[in-house]
Every structure is written in C-alpha cells, then in structure tokens.
Write a protein that holds these residues in place. Structure first.
Motif, short mmCIF file in Angstrom:
data_model
loop_
_atom_site.label_atom_id
_atom_site.label_comp_id
_atom_site.label_asym_id
_atom_site.label_seq_id
_atom_site.Cartn_x
_atom_site.Cartn_y
_atom_site.Cartn_z
N LEU A 286 0.82 -1.21 0.00
CA LEU A 286 0.00 0.00 0.00
C LEU A 286 0.86 1.26 0.00
N GLN A 287 1.97 1.23 0.73
CA GLN A 287 2.82 2.41 0.83
C GLN A 287 3.72 2.58 -0.40
N ASN A 288 4.28 1.49 -0.89
CA ASN A 288 5.28 1.58 -1.95
C ASN A 288 4.68 1.54 -3.36
N VAL A 289 3.49 0.96 -3.51
CA VAL A 289 2.87 0.85 -4.84
C VAL A 289 1.69 1.79 -4.99
N LEU A 290 0.79 1.82 -4.00
CA LEU A 290 -0.40 2.66 -4.09
C LEU A 290 -0.22 4.02 -3.43
N ASP A 291 0.98 4.28 -2.88
CA ASP A 291 1.34 5.58 -2.31
C ASP A 291 0.49 5.98 -1.12
N PHE A 292 0.07 5.01 -0.30
CA PHE A 292 -0.60 5.30 0.95
C PHE A 292 0.41 5.86 1.95
N PRO A 423 9.75 -2.49 -14.23
CA PRO A 423 9.97 -1.23 -13.52
C PRO A 423 9.67 -1.38 -12.03
N SER A 424 10.12 -0.42 -11.28
CA SER A 424 10.15 -0.54 -9.83
C SER A 424 8.80 -0.94 -9.20
N LYS A 425 7.74 -0.20 -9.48
CA LYS A 425 6.47 -0.50 -8.82
C LYS A 425 5.89 -1.84 -9.29
N LEU A 426 6.05 -2.14 -10.57
CA LEU A 426 5.60 -3.43 -11.08
C LEU A 426 6.37 -4.57 -10.43
N GLN A 427 7.66 -4.35 -10.30
CA GLN A 427 8.52 -5.35 -9.67
C GLN A 427 8.10 -5.60 -8.23
N PHE A 428 7.85 -4.52 -7.51
CA PHE A 428 7.46 -4.64 -6.10
C PHE A 428 6.11 -5.33 -5.97
N ALA A 429 5.15 -4.94 -6.82
CA ALA A 429 3.82 -5.54 -6.76
C ALA A 429 3.89 -7.04 -7.08
N HIS A 430 4.71 -7.41 -8.04
CA HIS A 430 4.87 -8.83 -8.40
C HIS A 430 5.43 -9.61 -7.22
N ALA A 431 6.42 -9.04 -6.55
CA ALA A 431 7.03 -9.73 -5.40
C ALA A 431 6.04 -9.86 -4.25
N ILE A 432 5.25 -8.83 -4.01
CA ILE A 432 4.24 -8.90 -2.95
C ILE A 432 3.19 -9.95 -3.29
N SER A 433 2.78 -10.02 -4.54
CA SER A 433 1.81 -11.02 -4.97
C SER A 433 2.31 -12.43 -4.68
N ASP A 434 3.57 -12.71 -5.02
CA ASP A 434 4.15 -14.02 -4.74
C ASP A 434 4.19 -14.32 -3.25
N SER A 435 4.52 -13.30 -2.46
CA SER A 435 4.60 -13.48 -1.00
C SER A 435 3.23 -13.78 -0.40
N ILE A 436 2.19 -13.08 -0.88
CA ILE A 436 0.84 -13.33 -0.37
C ILE A 436 0.37 -14.73 -0.79
N LEU A 437 0.75 -15.16 -2.00
CA LEU A 437 0.43 -16.53 -2.42
C LEU A 437 1.11 -17.53 -1.49
N GLY A 438 2.34 -17.22 -1.05
CA GLY A 438 3.01 -18.06 -0.08
C GLY A 438 2.24 -18.13 1.23
N SER A 439 1.63 -17.01 1.64
CA SER A 439 0.79 -17.01 2.83
C SER A 439 -0.39 -17.96 2.66
N ALA A 440 -0.99 -17.95 1.47
CA ALA A 440 -2.12 -18.85 1.20
C ALA A 440 -1.69 -20.31 1.29
N VAL A 441 -0.47 -20.60 0.84
CA VAL A 441 0.05 -21.97 0.93
C VAL A 441 0.18 -22.39 2.39
N PHE A 442 0.70 -21.52 3.23
CA PHE A 442 0.81 -21.82 4.66
C PHE A 442 -0.56 -22.09 5.28
N ILE A 443 -1.55 -21.25 4.97
CA ILE A 443 -2.88 -21.42 5.56
C ILE A 443 -3.53 -22.71 5.05
#
Length: 469
Positions: A286-292, A423-443
């Motif tokens: 939210l802070q790094n991609v959506l500028d919250f 690019p930076s924001k796309l890269q960050f969003a892609h990495a966050i997406s993979d990390s959240i998918l990892g959370s789903a695997v744990f659950i």
C-alpha cells in the motif's frame, strides 16, 4: 457473567493486547525507523523478529515460572519489565539499542502472556462463560496485530514512531495496579526451571530465522546461511531430546499424546506463518505501490480488524451449534479463499475499494473463525498441572509461526524481486503477490493439518455416540 469476572477478563485482555500490539506497531513505521536510526533493509527485519523470537522462545519458560512462582506474580513482573523495556525502546539513540530493547520487551511479553491465559482458564470454568472468554481472547490475539498497524501508522505520520513505545508505560502502570487490586494471589509450587530447554529453543529458532533472512539477503549457497540453518535444526533437535529426558520440562511431551491438541498446535503455527506475514507485506504494498501514507496503510486493515472482532459475537453460537472442528474448517477455507484471491489482484492497477477491502474482510472473518477453536482444542483435556505449559505452547505456536513464516516469505519476496526486470512498482507488486500466495500456501497447510489430526479424532467419537443411542 458476574461483574468481577468481567473485570478480570478486561485486565487479562488488556495485558494480551499490549504485547500483541507491539508485534506489529512498528511495521508501518519501518521506513521512518530506518531513516532515523540509519538501518539497512535487512537489519530492519530484526525490529520485528528481535521482539517475536524471545517472545516465542521464552514463553514456555514464562509458563513454567507462572506454575512455580504464582501466575499473578509473574503477570505483574512481566508487565513491569515490559513497561521498562518499552520506555528504553522509545528512547533508543541507536539501532543496536533499539534491537536490544525490543528483545527485552519480547522476554517480558513471554512472562506476561502465559500467565494471562492460564488465569483466564482458571477463572472461567463454566462451559458457556469459558467459550465467551476464549472468543474475546482469540479475537484480541488476532485483531491486535491490525490495531497495532493503525496506531503505529498514526503515531509515525503525526507525532513519532517512538510514541508507539512510550504509550505502553502509563498503560502498564495502570495494569499493575488493577492486577494487584482485582486478581487474587495464586498458589506457588516447588520445582525446577528447565533453563537448558529454554536456551536451546530460543537460540535454535533464532538461528533458523536468521538463516532464512540471510538466504534472502546473501543467497542460499553462502556458508553463513547454511551454517545458521543447520545450527537451528540441530539445536531444536537437542531441545526435543532435553524435553524427553528432563524431569520437569518446559514442554511436557505428554501434551502431544492427544492427537487433537497436536493438531491444534500445528494448525495454529501454520495459520500464523501465513496470516501474520500479511500484516507485513500488504502495508508495504500500500505504501510503496499505491502511495498510501503510514496511517492510511494502517487504516486499510480496518475491514480485517472489524470482521475479526465482529466474529467475537457470533463464535459462541456457531461453536455451540456446529462444534469447534466444523467452524474451524469453515474459517480456514474462508481465509484461504481470501488470501489466494488477494495474491491474484495485487498489482499497480488494483483499487483498494472495493477489491482489497472485501477480501480483507473475508480474511478477517476466516481468521476469527479459526483462532478460537484452535485455542479451545489446544487447552482441551489438559491436566491441571500442565495448564500453564499448554497455555504457553499455544502462544509459542502463535509467535514462532509469526516469526518463521515472515522469514520464509521474505525469501520468496526477495527471489521475485531479483528475477524480474520490470519497472520498480511493477517489480514490487509482483514480489508482494508471490509473498501473499506463499501465505495462502501456509494457511492451506493449516487446513491439511486440521483435517489429518482432528477429523480422525472427531469421527470415532461420533460413531460411538450413534452406537450408544
């Protein structure tokens, strides 16, 4: 429920809330802390893990101390030390001072939490009252993390991240007074402390988490990474051997004789591996991609938090009607759906409302439905002599899952960052997406553990009831 019991429950919940808040109150403040204390990205992960690791590692020793020295006494000692450590963390002039203070906080929290849960278990013995009390406790344990994000973001944006530490001091002083006023003195017992067990478990888990963080920072093939991971595994194996041989262990292995309790501990651990990591990655997105702003990123967890606490009022009726295991499975399924779906929509084009808002609410409902049954099942049929140890083990699963899950998913995040040329924001969003998918695997793993351990224990009981009828 009598007024006196409501007062006791309020005190216990307040004690639990401040220690849970401090696991997340620094998350939205991470950029500001790094700037003010000149900390690197890797060292900033220890602002969180420096608190969580001693918290989880010394919980069992704290539970044992409550059994031997008296639970009210250890609750008071823990609150007092926690308040002192919070003041030191708020005053921290350097990164090293902050991390040591955070570790001190974690140790104090390890004394406070098992004493609070054991007092709750002893104070509420009637089934309906106990179910309601555990529902409140579970909601606070889970929802406190998102409250910490909001408070941390508010203090960071409008005052200073240090206020998040200072606020614990007056709260702690008030709680010390209330504990002495309203909670009766508890019995003490003779016995020994399993110090070697506590030390090997703390150092082993720290080494394991350090190894994963080094893997993210330096790579899997580096000697420092491999040595740390190997040392963690060996020390945790030594810990199990110590517990099997010592006369008065901090984890009596007889607690795992129950298939139901074993499933509850493992399921809770895996759920938190995935669930707590969301509190770290989503605010960063939210802070790094959506500028919250920091405060806006904290407020974004209100749908999760609101849904979690909303389940507080429904859980006693749901459990009474459907039973712990059915409610638990339904909650885990909702949490999996919400988390997996969230991983698919996270991008630079996503709108927080309605997509992320709705999914956070679904995740909050699912988590709220899962945590109370895990708590109840983890305390089921525990001998009175093991109440403190069982309470401590529930919290160990909670805190160690939070720490280890984040360490593992940071490696997922780092791998995604390194392998994409976007690019930076796309890269960050892609990495966050993979990390959240990892959370789903744990659950999802938590659901598998629940089905494996809890359903076989549930079905024979049902068959027997049919035979008896």
């Amino acid at each position: 429920m009598h007024q006196s019991k409501w007062i006791i429950l309020t005190i216990i919940i307040a004690c639990q809330l401040i220690v849970v808040l401090d696991a997340s109150i620094m998350v939205t403040a991470v950029p500001q802390i790094g700037h003010s204390l000149h900390m690197t990205a890797t060292s900033l992960t220890w602002v969180h893990n420096g608190y969580i690791l001693p918290f989880g590692g010394f919980l069992l020793l704290g539970a044992r101390a409550g059994d031997l020295l008296g639970r009210r006494r250890m609750l008071s000692v823990g609150i007092g030390l926690f308040s002192l450590a919070s003041m030191l963390a708020g005053l921290a002039p350097t990164a090293e001072f902050l991390l040591v203070s955070r570790a001190f906080q974690g140790f104090a929290a390890a004394l406070t939490t098992p004493a609070a849960l054991a007092l709750l278990s002893a104070s509420f013995v009637e089934a309906k009252e106990r179910s309601r009390a555990i529902a409140v406790y579970s909601a606070v344990s889970a929802g406190g993390g998102s409250i910490g994000l909001i408070l941390g973001g508010f203090f960071t944006d409008f005052i200073s991240w240090r206020v998040g530490m200072f606020i614990n001091v007056p709260i702690g002083i008030a709680l010390l007074y209330l504990v002495q006023r309203f909670i009766q003195k508890t019995d003490t017992r003779t016995g020994r402390f399993d110090l070697w067990g506590a030390v090997t478990s703390v150092i082993g888990m720290t080494a394991l988490v350090y190894g994963f963080i080094q893997a993210a920072d330096q790579g899997w093939g580096k000697p420092e990474t491999l040595i740390s991971l190997a040392a963690g595994i060996v020390l945790l194996a030594v810990f199990v051997l110590i517990e099997a041989r010592t006369k008065e262990p901090i984890i009596p292995l007889r607690l795992f004789a129950s298939r139901q309790r074993t499933g509850a501990y493992l399921g809770r651990f895996l759920l938190l591996c995935g669930n707590f990591s969301l509190f770290f990655f989503i605010p960063q997105f939210l802070q790094n991609v959506l500028d919250f702003s920091s405060f806006e990123a904290g407020l974004a967890f209100l749908p999760f938090n609101g849904a979690m606490f909303g389940m507080l009022y429904l859980m006693p009726r749901l459990v009474h009607r459907f039973g712990n295991i059915k409610v638990l499975i339904a909650g885990l399924l909702l949490a999996i759906i919400g988390t997996a779906w969230m991983s698919q929509i996270v991008s630079i084009h996503v709108q927080f409302f309605p997509q992320m808002f709705i999914l956070l609410a679904i995740m909050g409902i699912g988590t709220g439905m899962a945590l109370q049954p895990f708590t109840s099942l983890g305390l089921s049929d525990v001998d009175s002599r093991d109440t403190g140890a069982a309470s401590g083990l529930i919290n160990v699963a909670h805190q160690s899952g939070s720490s280890l899950g984040l360490a593992v998913l940071i490696t997922v995040f780092d791998a995604a960052i390194r392998t994409t040329g976007q690019p930076s924001k796309l890269q960050f969003a892609h990495a966050i997406s993979d990390s959240i998918l990892g959370s789903a695997v744990f659950i999802t793993s938590a659901l598998v553990a629940t089905l494996f351990y809890l359903l076989p224990a549930h079905q024979p009981a049902r068959k027997q009831s049919l035979i008896d009828s």
